[in-house]
Motif scaffolding. Sequence first.
Motif, PDB file in Angstrom:
ATOM      1  N   GLN A   1     -19.151  24.916  -8.094  1.00 38.49           N
ATOM      2  CA  GLN A   1     -19.382  25.666  -9.769  1.00 38.49           C
ATOM      3  C   GLN A   1     -19.943  26.054  -9.768  1.00 38.49           C
ATOM      4  O   GLN A   1     -20.898  25.467  -9.908  1.00 38.49           O
TER       5      GLN A   1
ATOM      6  N   VAL B   1     -20.392  27.543 -13.835  1.00 46.93           N
ATOM      7  CA  VAL B   1     -19.867  29.046 -14.703  1.00 46.93           C
ATOM      8  C   VAL B   1     -20.624  30.102 -15.333  1.00 46.93           C
ATOM      9  O   VAL B   1     -21.814  29.792 -15.551  1.00 46.93           O
TER      10      VAL B   1
ATOM     11  N   VAL C   1     -15.388  30.283 -15.462  1.00 51.19           N
ATOM     12  CA  VAL C   1     -16.053  29.499 -14.202  1.00 51.19           C
ATOM     13  C   VAL C   1     -15.565  30.000 -12.962  1.00 51.19           C
ATOM     14  O   VAL C   1     -14.555  30.154 -12.193  1.00 51.19           O
TER      15      VAL C   1
ATOM     16  N   THR D   1     -15.552  28.816  -9.215  1.00 50.25           N
ATOM     17  CA  THR D   1     -15.020  27.778  -7.927  1.00 50.25           C
ATOM     18  C   THR D   1     -15.224  28.654  -6.135  1.00 50.25           C
ATOM     19  O   THR D   1     -14.427  28.646  -6.081  1.00 50.25           O
TER      20      THR D   1
ATOM     21  N   LEU E   1     -12.283  29.887 -18.862  1.00 53.05           N
ATOM     22  CA  LEU E   1     -13.005  28.470 -19.536  1.00 53.05           C
ATOM     23  C   LEU E   1     -13.177  28.392 -20.464  1.00 53.05           C
ATOM     24  O   LEU E   1     -12.512  28.963 -21.786  1.00 53.05           O
TER      25      LEU E   1
ATOM     26  N   TYR F   1     -19.356  23.634 -22.923  1.00 51.47           N
ATOM     27  CA  TYR F   1     -18.739  24.088 -21.716  1.00 51.47           C
ATOM     28  C   TYR F   1     -19.016  22.963 -20.744  1.00 51.47           C
ATOM     29  O   TYR F   1     -17.272  23.189 -20.334  1.00 51.47           O
TER      30      TYR F   1
ATOM     31  N   LEU G   1     -15.488  22.064 -18.639  1.00 51.11           N
ATOM     32  CA  LEU G   1     -15.255  22.005 -16.530  1.00 51.11           C
ATOM     33  C   LEU G   1     -14.907  21.162 -16.539  1.00 51.11           C
ATOM     34  O   LEU G   1     -13.969  21.141 -15.878  1.00 51.11           O
TER      35      LEU G   1
ATOM     36  N   TYR H   1     -10.858  21.557 -17.262  1.00 45.56           N
ATOM     37  CA  TYR H   1     -10.489  22.275 -16.241  1.00 45.56           C
ATOM     38  C   TYR H   1      -9.945  21.565 -14.835  1.00 45.56           C
ATOM     39  O   TYR H   1      -9.334  21.613 -14.377  1.00 45.56           O
ATOM     40  N   ASN H   2     -11.592  21.110 -14.371  1.00 44.08           N
ATOM     41  CA  ASN H   2     -11.128  20.151 -12.970  1.00 44.08           C
ATOM     42  C   ASN H   2     -10.562  19.546 -13.181  1.00 44.08           C
ATOM     43  O   ASN H   2      -9.592  19.762 -12.428  1.00 44.08           O
TER      44      ASN H   2
END
Length: 247
Positions: free
Chosen positions: A59, A61, A83, A85, A133, A143, A147, A150-151
């Motif tokens: 990943q 960003v 972001v 991936t 994001l 951030y 993140l 988000y994951n």
Amino acid sequence: MKVINKMFVIGTMLTSFAPMAAVDLTLDRNIAALVVHGEEVGFSISKADKFDFENGRNQIVLRVEQLVSNLGEKEKFNSYPIVITFDAEDVSLNVATKSPISRKEHANAFQKNPQFVITDETGKEVQVKQDVLPVLSGISRDYVKELNRYNSMNSINLATVTTGSEKTKTESKRSSEANQSLKMVEYWYSKASANDKSQFSDWAFDNRNEQDLISIEGSKPVEMASYWFAQGSVEERKKILSWLLEQ
């Protein structure tokens, strides 16, 4: 020293080196990294534009950072953080915007559809997962926390990186320290006159193999650029010489 001689020197120096990372990711000049390997990218004079990853899922960003024209004035455009991936093995990837961003209307269009184009070394577009994001509550943005959230929300597991691990922190620190001489040379080179740049460039190529270098006496940009070149390791000097050929 003539340009052809400089190119020969660089070619000779680089032929014995093979890439160490399985995947390398290069960013176009108007794109900046915010989080790499689970760690926030700090401020530096010279923005990093190439990052190495292990094979597998990774990943990063990113956002666009660009001066754009608006009614005859220049203003800074920072896009939403995105972001990315991606799953990749033994490949070189490049990240770019779909079209140039030089005017305010271009920036507005990108914000409406914030997507990057990722291609491999053949120019073929690579499919990756891209999302803006999401922001967490707070006065300023974090951030890394965003993140992680988000994951968690998207059930994304990274096989090659343990976010926040001591190993990642150590590697990030080593990478930052390893590029210090190059960053400082770039900075002072940008402050130098055309004559000073030529003087420094010739000196650097002529003294590339010297162990104990003494910086050039002259203007401050030349003195400082030569000082940082002298401080660099063998590998750093090679990077600086390669960079000089592109100027």
